[in-house]
Design a protein around this motif. Structure first.
Motif, PDB file in Angstrom:
ATOM      1  N   ILE A   1       1.022  -1.079  -0.159  1.00 15.65           N
ATOM      2  CA  ILE A   1      -0.139   0.073   0.116  1.00 15.65           C
ATOM      3  C   ILE A   1       0.839   1.275  -0.048  1.00 15.65           C
ATOM      4  O   ILE A   1       0.434   2.095  -0.603  1.00 15.65           O
ATOM      5  CB  ILE A   1      -1.037   0.067   1.415  1.00 15.65           C
ATOM      6  N   GLY A   2       1.891   1.134   0.798  1.00  8.27           N
ATOM      7  CA  GLY A   2       2.794   2.371   0.769  1.00  8.27           C
ATOM      8  C   GLY A   2       3.351   2.664  -0.464  1.00  8.27           C
ATOM      9  O   GLY A   2       3.420   3.787  -0.799  1.00  8.27           O
ATOM     10  N   GLY A   3       3.895   1.582  -1.194  1.00 10.02           N
ATOM     11  CA  GLY A   3       4.699   1.700  -2.629  1.00 10.02           C
ATOM     12  C   GLY A   3       3.518   2.387  -3.504  1.00 10.02           C
ATOM     13  O   GLY A   3       3.924   3.295  -4.104  1.00 10.02           O
TER      14      GLY A   3
ATOM     15  N   LEU B   1       0.988   4.234  -2.890  1.00 11.39           N
ATOM     16  CA  LEU B   1       0.706   5.608  -2.607  1.00 11.39           C
ATOM     17  C   LEU B   1       1.985   6.465  -2.929  1.00 11.39           C
ATOM     18  O   LEU B   1       1.683   7.786  -3.369  1.00 11.39           O
ATOM     19  CB  LEU B   1       0.467   5.765  -0.757  1.00 11.39           C
ATOM     20  N   LEU B   2       3.194   6.094  -2.416  1.00 14.88           N
ATOM     21  CA  LEU B   2       4.233   6.835  -2.634  1.00 14.88           C
ATOM     22  C   LEU B   2       4.628   7.002  -4.377  1.00 14.88           C
ATOM     23  O   LEU B   2       5.340   7.938  -4.918  1.00 14.88           O
ATOM     24  CB  LEU B   2       5.489   6.329  -2.079  1.00 14.88           C
TER      25      LEU B   2
ATOM     26  N   ALA C   1       4.683  10.319  -6.523  1.00 15.56           N
ATOM     27  CA  ALA C   1       5.708  11.286  -5.953  1.00 15.56           C
ATOM     28  C   ALA C   1       6.973  10.957  -6.504  1.00 15.56           C
ATOM     29  O   ALA C   1       7.901  11.698  -6.862  1.00 15.56           O
ATOM     30  CB  ALA C   1       5.387  11.450  -4.572  1.00 15.56           C
ATOM     31  N   LEU C   2       7.281   9.440  -6.232  1.00 10.93           N
ATOM     32  CA  LEU C   2       8.574   9.179  -6.797  1.00 10.93           C
ATOM     33  C   LEU C   2       9.011   9.109  -8.288  1.00 10.93           C
ATOM     34  O   LEU C   2       9.833   9.577  -8.536  1.00 10.93           O
ATOM     35  CB  LEU C   2       8.737   7.628  -6.254  1.00 10.93           C
TER      36      LEU C   2
ATOM     37  N   HIS D   1       9.662  13.125  -8.685  1.00  7.26           N
ATOM     38  CA  HIS D   1      10.751  13.821  -7.914  1.00  7.26           C
ATOM     39  C   HIS D   1      11.959  13.018  -7.945  1.00  7.26           C
ATOM     40  O   HIS D   1      12.990  13.533  -7.794  1.00  7.26           O
ATOM     41  CB  HIS D   1      10.314  14.063  -6.506  1.00  7.26           C
TER      42      HIS D   1
ATOM     43  N   GLU E   1      12.664  13.709  -0.763  1.00  7.32           N
ATOM     44  CA  GLU E   1      11.838  14.875  -1.366  1.00  7.32           C
ATOM     45  C   GLU E   1      10.314  14.619  -1.747  1.00  7.32           C
ATOM     46  O   GLU E   1       9.625  15.239  -1.699  1.00  7.32           O
ATOM     47  CB  GLU E   1      12.979  15.389  -2.309  1.00  7.32           C
ATOM     48  N   SER E   2      10.444  13.243  -2.363  1.00  7.66           N
ATOM     49  CA  SER E   2       9.411  12.623  -2.900  1.00  7.66           C
ATOM     50  C   SER E   2       8.165  12.732  -1.762  1.00  7.66           C
ATOM     51  O   SER E   2       7.286  13.005  -2.214  1.00  7.66           O
ATOM     52  CB  SER E   2       9.472  11.272  -3.490  1.00  7.66           C
ATOM     53  N   VAL E   3       8.538  12.166  -0.711  1.00  5.86           N
ATOM     54  CA  VAL E   3       7.680  12.196   0.713  1.00  5.86           C
ATOM     55  C   VAL E   3       7.392  13.568   0.864  1.00  5.86           C
ATOM     56  O   VAL E   3       6.154  13.702   0.979  1.00  5.86           O
ATOM     57  CB  VAL E   3       8.324  11.147   1.685  1.00  5.86           C
TER      58      VAL E   3
ATOM     59  N   LYS F   1       7.512  16.211  -0.720  1.00  2.99           N
ATOM     60  CA  LYS F   1       6.400  17.182  -1.578  1.00  2.99           C
ATOM     61  C   LYS F   1       5.363  16.660  -2.335  1.00  2.99           C
ATOM     62  O   LYS F   1       4.592  17.124  -3.104  1.00  2.99           O
ATOM     63  CB  LYS F   1       7.580  17.591  -2.865  1.00  2.99           C
ATOM     64  N   GLY F   2       5.016  15.391  -2.155  1.00  2.00           N
ATOM     65  CA  GLY F   2       4.029  14.573  -2.684  1.00  2.00           C
ATOM     66  C   GLY F   2       2.768  14.785  -1.925  1.00  2.00           C
ATOM     67  O   GLY F   2       1.898  13.796  -2.383  1.00  2.00           O
TER      68      GLY F   2
ATOM     69  N   ARG G   1      -0.688  11.983   0.457  1.00  2.91           N
ATOM     70  CA  ARG G   1      -0.685  10.789  -0.154  1.00  2.91           C
ATOM     71  C   ARG G   1       0.678  10.302   0.191  1.00  2.91           C
ATOM     72  O   ARG G   1       0.979   8.928   0.628  1.00  2.91           O
ATOM     73  CB  ARG G   1      -1.214  10.683  -1.516  1.00  2.91           C
ATOM     74  N   ALA G   2       1.819  10.830  -0.382  1.00  3.05           N
ATOM     75  CA  ALA G   2       3.002  10.605  -0.382  1.00  3.05           C
ATOM     76  C   ALA G   2       3.629  10.326   1.060  1.00  3.05           C
ATOM     77  O   ALA G   2       4.415   9.456   1.227  1.00  3.05           O
ATOM     78  CB  ALA G   2       3.983  11.363  -1.306  1.00  3.05           C
TER      79      ALA G   2
ATOM     80  N   GLY H   1       2.224   7.105   2.214  1.00  2.00           N
ATOM     81  CA  GLY H   1       2.861   6.175   1.764  1.00  2.00           C
ATOM     82  C   GLY H   1       4.429   5.927   1.896  1.00  2.00           C
ATOM     83  O   GLY H   1       4.718   4.604   2.248  1.00  2.00           O
ATOM     84  N   GLY H   2       4.967   6.937   2.307  1.00  2.00           N
ATOM     85  CA  GLY H   2       6.608   6.889   2.554  1.00  2.00           C
ATOM     86  C   GLY H   2       6.339   6.367   4.118  1.00  2.00           C
ATOM     87  O   GLY H   2       7.293   5.500   4.451  1.00  2.00           O
TER      88      GLY H   2
END
Lengths: 343, 343
Positions: A263-265, A267-268, A271-272, A275, B252-254, B256-257, B260-261, B264-265
């Motif tokens: 789930i984390g992956g 959601l992230l 953004a990954l 960025h 940064e992804s976590v 700025k995202g 949700r991010a 996820g992070g």
């Protein structure tokens, strides 16, 4: 109007992706492109895209192609009508300002060296590659693979080429130049690199900040990192491999970390992509540059698709704005006289 | 019983973290350690941990220390009673089999070269560093910084050292050896590396798979990647920098995202720690090895804490099991005669 030559037959996805990339660049940046390669094939793609009458897109026929697996030097001498050779001639004659060359790096370097020609005083052209850095900007690595025989003078020329590029194309006011080495102390390193440090420290034409260790190449403290083509190529490709390993380990973490990680992956992921992946993606940068020749040459990855080509042509437009080789020729004269005035 | 010497005064967190690491290693692996350094300081830590009467922990007093910022060669000659010099002497005399040395790489290489001594026939010792690879195993990079003056013979010796280590310490049945270069073709590369390829291809004592490009160092296709100390050091440190950039971009992804991010992070973090961070963490591997000397020497990162030291001592135990330098000396004779029998 400034024209950009594009080798439409280079790389794994030629000519389709190259031509599509050129069309996107023309739409997005209003550049004038000359597509060099098989007229029939290129025309067909343009027709499919309803772009056959676009005045900003020209075709220049070339009947041959240099393949990724051919010996660059031999192929270049034998195939006089190869698209990359014809593209280089268009730059040499002044009809085009820059050549965009997807495909074999060796063929592109040969086309630059033999087809476009060196700037007098430059012994070997060098490849400048933009790397992402921790400040969110770019650090330029030069030479990343044009010449594998480093001499101390080569490092000095590479520093000068990188400096002029950073200042006049990337518009960095006071570019910070470092020499890639295994320690910060000036006496460290292989005999050639130690001698290069001395040479760079003694000249007054371009600013020099001393040695950079591998760890600090991408921190953003330096705008230009100078090295030889052997080390630069190995480092660049090792970085590519490290990126691959990292992605593999992120995927593994998601896979092996149970439902929570899955789930984390999920959601992230967006953004990954935005960025991280984009910052690491060569297709966003367009390509590397061959510097030290009498015109512009952008080397694109062999697996470039239309987005990478579009960005390479955008970079070509930036390069075409300045008469880089004239500034370099002037800077060379200054460095020979150890002139302190800004170049 | 086999004894491991540990320079208790080396690195940023000496002696506390070094002594704590040694205690953990003794508990976990039942090794016998000799802590070399200031007797009073070491005793105090052992008392605090109620380990002053542990028969597996010895103290060998040394009154001096070589600092991270000292010139290794000069400091080694001047400070006869430095902990690292005394540790090296314990290995030279045979009292200990391996020295674990946290801190300055330069000091460790000097201690190995001058304090322990080269294996006859080995011109320069080399540093072997384990890298994580995509198969979840390790790839050994040799030389990662002992000698910055590559000659073709050095590559051959490094290949031999890496082969023997992979086979007899890492227990890889048929180690795959590659030469780090800028292309797969044997004629590619700098003059020294091209000559080294020829030399490696002509010898029959150890198996050689040809050139490896930087991109494929960590795929797991090769067990040993041979290079010179300049290139190896730059590559290794560049990889460290790439890891740093990568972590920064994940953060940064976590950040700025959006929400949700962030969620996820937070969800993905434990899995990333387990499957990514740990795999990249030098403290899990223990350290790099100096090969080509008449005894074992493990070089640990200057910032090593107790966990890294514990793992370095574990590695030392594995190294101590085999008489590596004798196998190397035998292999050297075979390679000189171009002997085809297995070594």
């Amino acid at each position: 109007m400034i024209k950009i030559a594009v080798d439409a037959m280079g790389g794994d996805y030629a000519p389709l992706e190259i031509v599509l990339g050129a069309i996107r660049a023309v739409r997005d940046f209003g550049v004038h492109v000359v597509l060099v390669g098989d007229k029939d094939q290129i025309e067909k793609i343009l027709k499919n895209e309803n772009e056959e009458n676009n005045e900003l897109i020209e075709i220049h026929h070339a009947s041959q192609v240099i393949g990724m697996d051919e010996h660059p030097g031999l192929a270049f001498r034998k195939k006089k009508d190869a698209s990359i050779s014809v593209g280089a001639k268009l730059v040499r004659s002044g009809e085009c300002k820059v050549l965009v060359a997807p495909g074999s790096t060796g063929a592109a370097v040969t086309a630059g060296l033999l087809g476009i020609g060196r700037i007098p005083g430059i012994e070997r052209p060098a490849i400048l590659t933009p790397l992402p850095n921790e400040k969110g900007e770019q650090t330029f690595l030069i030479d990343s693979g044009a010449s594998a025989q480093p001499k101390k003078e080569t490092y000095l020329q590479n520093a000068l080429l990188g400096y002029v590029y950073a200042k006049y194309v990337a518009n960095i006011e006071n570019p910070k130049i470092g020499l890639l080495n295994i320690g910060e102390e000036s006496v460290k390193g292989s005999p050639e690199v130690t001698a290069a440090n001395k040479l760079l420290s003694e000249q007054k034409t371009i600013p020099f900040m001393g040695n950079v260790e591998g760890r600090y190449v991408m921190t953003g403290e330096y705008d230009v990192v100078v090295t030889d083509g052997f080390t630069g190529n190995v480092v660049l490709k090792f970085g590519e491999g490290a990126g691959h390993l990292f992605s593999a380990l992120i995927k593994e973490s998601v896979k092996k970390g149970g439902l929570r990680a899955k789930i984390g992956g999920w959601l992230l992921k967006p953004a990954l992509k935005e960025h991280l992946v984009k910052r690491m993606d060569y297709s966003e940068y367009g390509g590397a540059l061959l510097l030290g020749i009498r015109g512009g040459l952008i080397i694109c990855h062999g697996s470039s698709k239309s987005w990478a080509i579009r960005n390479a042509i955008k970079l070509a437009k930036d390069v075409a704005k300045t008469d880089l080789h004239e500034i370099i020729a002037e800077a060379l004269k200054k460095i020979e006289k150890n002139d302190e005035t800004e170049c």
